[in-house]
Design a protein around this motif. Structure first.
Motif, mmCIF file in Angstrom:
data_model
loop_
_atom_site.group_PDB
_atom_site.id
_atom_site.type_symbol
_atom_site.label_atom_id
_atom_site.label_comp_id
_atom_site.label_asym_id
_atom_site.label_seq_id
_atom_site.Cartn_x
_atom_site.Cartn_y
_atom_site.Cartn_z
ATOM 1 N N ARG A 157 9.014 -12.479 9.821
ATOM 2 C CA ARG A 157 9.103 -12.722 8.075
ATOM 3 C C ARG A 157 8.776 -11.152 7.248
ATOM 4 O O ARG A 157 9.653 -10.721 6.333
ATOM 5 C CB ARG A 157 7.569 -13.172 7.888
ATOM 6 C CG ARG A 157 7.419 -13.651 6.550
ATOM 7 C CD ARG A 157 5.968 -14.681 6.154
ATOM 8 N NE ARG A 157 5.767 -14.636 5.056
ATOM 9 C CZ ARG A 157 6.496 -14.930 4.273
ATOM 10 N NH1 ARG A 157 7.466 -16.426 4.904
ATOM 11 N NH2 ARG A 157 5.863 -15.839 3.030
ATOM 12 N N GLU A 158 8.797 -10.243 7.623
ATOM 13 C CA GLU A 158 8.481 -9.034 7.163
ATOM 14 C C GLU A 158 9.936 -8.313 7.108
ATOM 15 O O GLU A 158 10.231 -8.016 5.880
ATOM 16 C CB GLU A 158 6.943 -7.909 7.971
ATOM 17 C CG GLU A 158 5.945 -8.006 7.922
ATOM 18 C CD GLU A 158 5.609 -7.254 9.010
ATOM 19 O OE1 GLU A 158 4.126 -7.487 8.301
ATOM 20 O OE2 GLU A 158 6.010 -6.511 9.887
ATOM 21 N N LEU A 159 10.990 -8.961 8.090
ATOM 22 C CA LEU A 159 12.013 -8.407 8.125
ATOM 23 C C LEU A 159 12.862 -8.903 6.765
ATOM 24 O O LEU A 159 13.010 -8.481 5.838
ATOM 25 C CB LEU A 159 12.522 -8.873 9.255
ATOM 26 C CG LEU A 159 14.546 -8.718 9.198
ATOM 27 C CD1 LEU A 159 14.467 -6.999 9.313
ATOM 28 C CD2 LEU A 159 14.798 -9.018 10.059
ATOM 29 N N PHE A 160 11.673 -10.278 6.541
ATOM 30 C CA PHE A 160 13.183 -11.366 5.224
ATOM 31 C C PHE A 160 12.176 -10.204 3.970
ATOM 32 O O PHE A 160 13.541 -10.052 2.927
ATOM 33 C CB PHE A 160 13.033 -12.497 5.425
ATOM 34 C CG PHE A 160 13.511 -13.010 7.009
ATOM 35 C CD1 PHE A 160 14.916 -13.122 6.691
ATOM 36 C CD2 PHE A 160 12.661 -13.204 7.737
ATOM 37 C CE1 PHE A 160 15.567 -13.713 7.901
ATOM 38 C CE2 PHE A 160 13.818 -14.124 8.674
ATOM 39 C CZ PHE A 160 14.941 -14.343 8.925
ATOM 40 N N LEU A 161 11.232 -9.890 4.053
ATOM 41 C CA LEU A 161 10.111 -9.427 2.842
ATOM 42 C C LEU A 161 11.063 -8.171 2.178
ATOM 43 O O LEU A 161 10.945 -7.428 1.215
ATOM 44 C CB LEU A 161 9.219 -9.027 2.994
ATOM 45 C CG LEU A 161 8.086 -10.523 3.184
ATOM 46 C CD1 LEU A 161 6.627 -10.804 3.332
ATOM 47 C CD2 LEU A 161 8.649 -11.762 1.821
ATOM 48 N N ASN A 162 11.445 -7.117 3.223
ATOM 49 C CA ASN A 162 12.044 -5.264 3.019
ATOM 50 C C ASN A 162 13.116 -5.915 2.719
ATOM 51 O O ASN A 162 13.657 -4.832 2.990
ATOM 52 C CB ASN A 162 11.590 -5.085 4.645
ATOM 53 C CG ASN A 162 9.819 -5.137 4.772
ATOM 54 O OD1 ASN A 162 9.783 -3.843 3.354
ATOM 55 N ND2 ASN A 162 8.938 -5.494 5.009
ATOM 56 N N ALA A 163 14.064 -6.817 2.648
ATOM 57 C CA ALA A 163 15.948 -6.832 2.747
ATOM 58 C C ALA A 163 16.381 -6.266 1.744
ATOM 59 O O ALA A 163 17.093 -5.335 1.945
ATOM 60 C CB ALA A 163 15.976 -8.468 2.683
ATOM 61 N N ASP A 164 15.331 -6.110 0.414
ATOM 62 C CA ASP A 164 15.998 -5.450 -0.584
ATOM 63 C C ASP A 164 15.739 -4.343 -0.778
ATOM 64 O O ASP A 164 16.412 -3.135 -1.648
ATOM 65 C CB ASP A 164 15.401 -6.249 -1.630
ATOM 66 C CG ASP A 164 16.043 -7.652 -2.098
ATOM 67 O OD1 ASP A 164 17.415 -7.523 -1.213
ATOM 68 O OD2 ASP A 164 15.372 -8.590 -2.489
ATOM 69 N N LYS A 165 15.099 -3.592 0.570
ATOM 70 C CA LYS A 165 14.254 -2.810 -0.121
ATOM 71 C C LYS A 165 14.765 -1.810 1.887
ATOM 72 O O LYS A 165 14.863 -0.093 1.158
ATOM 73 C CB LYS A 165 13.036 -2.419 0.053
ATOM 74 C CG LYS A 165 12.218 -3.213 -0.978
ATOM 75 C CD LYS A 165 10.683 -3.190 -0.628
ATOM 76 C CE LYS A 165 9.753 -4.303 0.054
ATOM 77 N NZ LYS A 165 8.717 -4.414 -0.629
ATOM 78 N N SER A 213 12.641 -21.502 9.731
ATOM 79 C CA SER A 213 12.832 -22.087 7.984
ATOM 80 C C SER A 213 11.635 -21.985 7.415
ATOM 81 O O SER A 213 12.329 -22.272 6.165
ATOM 82 C CB SER A 213 13.386 -23.847 8.422
ATOM 83 O OG SER A 213 12.351 -24.083 8.984
ATOM 84 N N GLU A 214 11.049 -21.337 7.499
ATOM 85 C CA GLU A 214 9.667 -21.070 6.998
ATOM 86 C C GLU A 214 10.475 -19.977 5.737
ATOM 87 O O GLU A 214 9.422 -19.914 4.540
ATOM 88 C CB GLU A 214 8.652 -20.637 7.085
ATOM 89 C CG GLU A 214 8.090 -22.150 8.245
ATOM 90 C CD GLU A 214 6.127 -22.507 8.747
ATOM 91 O OE1 GLU A 214 6.125 -21.029 9.086
ATOM 92 O OE2 GLU A 214 6.470 -23.514 9.690
#
Length: 289
Positions: free
Chosen positions: A198-206, A244-245
Motif C-alpha cells: 500500500r505504501e508503494l502505491f501511495l509513494n508513486a508520485d514521489k 484491488s483495495e
C-alpha cells in the motif's frame, strides 16, 4: 426457496442462508477446525436444525475441485486432510439436501457475474489479487470449472515468464508470481524499497523507483488480461482481492497499459463484493439449479 451458502477458507468457514430474492437471513462465521469434514458437517447440521426450511447447500472451497462429482481433488496444506474428500456425496447423505461444490474463486466470480460488478455482462473473467492469484471464468452463465484434475480456470498457474520466478506449484514464471500481493512484496524487496504494497502505491508520485515498479506490475497484469481475452473473448474483467483495495492508485495506469495489448475494447472493473463474495456465490450455485 432458501439455500445455505458455505465458504470454506483456511481460517474460517462462513455460512449464509439466502433466499431466491437474494435476501440474507443468516450470516455466520466459525473457525476452520480439523478434521475438516467432520467439523463442516457438524456446523451445517446445527444451522439446518434451526432453519429446516433450507432446501439446498452450495459450497465454495479452496483447492482443485471436480465440480461434477463435488470432490476435492487436491488442497494445499492450508486445509490438511481435505484432498480427496467427497464433499457432495457425504453432505447429501448426512443432510438429505442437494449439494453442489466448486472452487472458492469460481463461486466468488459467480457472485460478481450474477449480482455484482459484471451483472450487465455475459462473459466475465474475475481475477482475485490476494496472497496468490485466483481466477474465475463465467461464460454465458456457465462456470468454467472442474476437469478430471479439478484444475480448470487455475489462472494463477498459467505461465507468464518461462523460467521465471519459482512458484509453489512446482513451475516457474506463473501469473501469480508477478501480479499477487506476495509478488508485490517480493518485487519491493528486490528493488530495496522500504514500503509495504500500500505504501508503494501511495509513494508513486514521489519516488521514481516506486512508480517504475508499479508500471512493471500493471504491464504484467495488462499482458495477462490480453492473453485471457484472446482465449475467452470476455467483455468484462473484474479485479478483486486485497491488492484491488489500492486500485485507485494504479487503475488508470493499468488501463493505459491495456491499450497497447488488448485485441478489442474491454471493460475493467473492481469487485463489488469483498469477503462475502464466496458465501453469496456458493448460494448462487444452488439457487440457479
Amino acid at each position: 426457496m432458501k439455500v445455505l451458502g458455505v465458504d470454506i477458507g483456511g481460517t474460517k468457514i462462513r455460512m449464509g442462508i439466502v433466499d431466491e430474492d437474494l435476501n440474507v437471513h443468516l450470516d455466520k462465521q466459525v473457525p476452520t477446525t480439523f478434521p475438516l469434514y467432520d467439523a463442516l458437517e457438524k456446523e451445517i447440521k446445527i444451522v439446518l436444525e434451526k432453519h429446516p426450511d433450507v432446501e439446498r447447500i452450495g459450497v465454495g472451497t479452496h483447492g482443485f475441485v471436480d465440480s461434477k462429482r463435488g470432490r476435492v481433488v487436491y488442497a494445499t496444506d492450508l486445509l490438511p486432510g481435505w484432498s480427496g474428500t467427497e464433499v457432495k456425496k457425504q453432505l447429501e447423505q448426512a443432510t438429505g439436501k442437494l449439494v453442489r461444490v466448486d472452487n472458492d474463486a469460481n463461486v466468488a466470480a459467480l457472485a460478481e457475474a450474477k449480482i455484482g460488478a459484471a451483472k450487465e455482462y455475459e462473459r466475465t473473467v474475475c481475477l482475485t489479487l490476494g496472497t496468490g492469484l485466483g481466477g474465475g471464468i463465467i461464460l454465458d452463465d456457465y462456470i468454467v470449472s472442474g476437469g478430471p484434475n479439478g484444475g480448470a480456470a487455475e489462472i494463477g498457474h498459467m505461465i507468464l515468464y518461462p523460467n521465471g520466478h519459482p512458484c509453489p506449484c512446482g513451475h516457474n514464471g506463473c501469473f501469480e508470481q508477478y501480479v499477487s500481493g506476495t509478488a508485490l512484496k517480493r518485487r519491493i524487496e528486490e528493488a530495496n524499497l522500504p514500503y509495504s504494497p500500500r505504501e508503494l502505491f501511495l509513494n508513486a508520485d514521489k519516488d521514481p523507483k516506486a512508480k517504475e515498479l508499479i508500471n512493471a506490475f500493471t504491464f504484467d497484469l495488462a499482458v495477462i488480461i490480453s492473453s485471457l481475452q484472446a482465449t475467452f473473448d470476455m467483455d468484462c474483467v473484474v479485479i478483486g482481492g486485497g491488492v484491488s483495495e489500492s486500485a485507485e492508485y494504479w487503475f488508470e495506469t493499468l488501463k493505459e497499459q491495456l491499450n497497447d495489448h488488448i485485441l478489442n475494447p474491454i471493460d475493467v472493473k473492481t469487485a463489488n463484493f469483498g469477503n462475502e463474495a464466496g458465501m453469496l456465490g456458493a448460494s448462487l450455485l444452488v439457487l440457479d439449479n
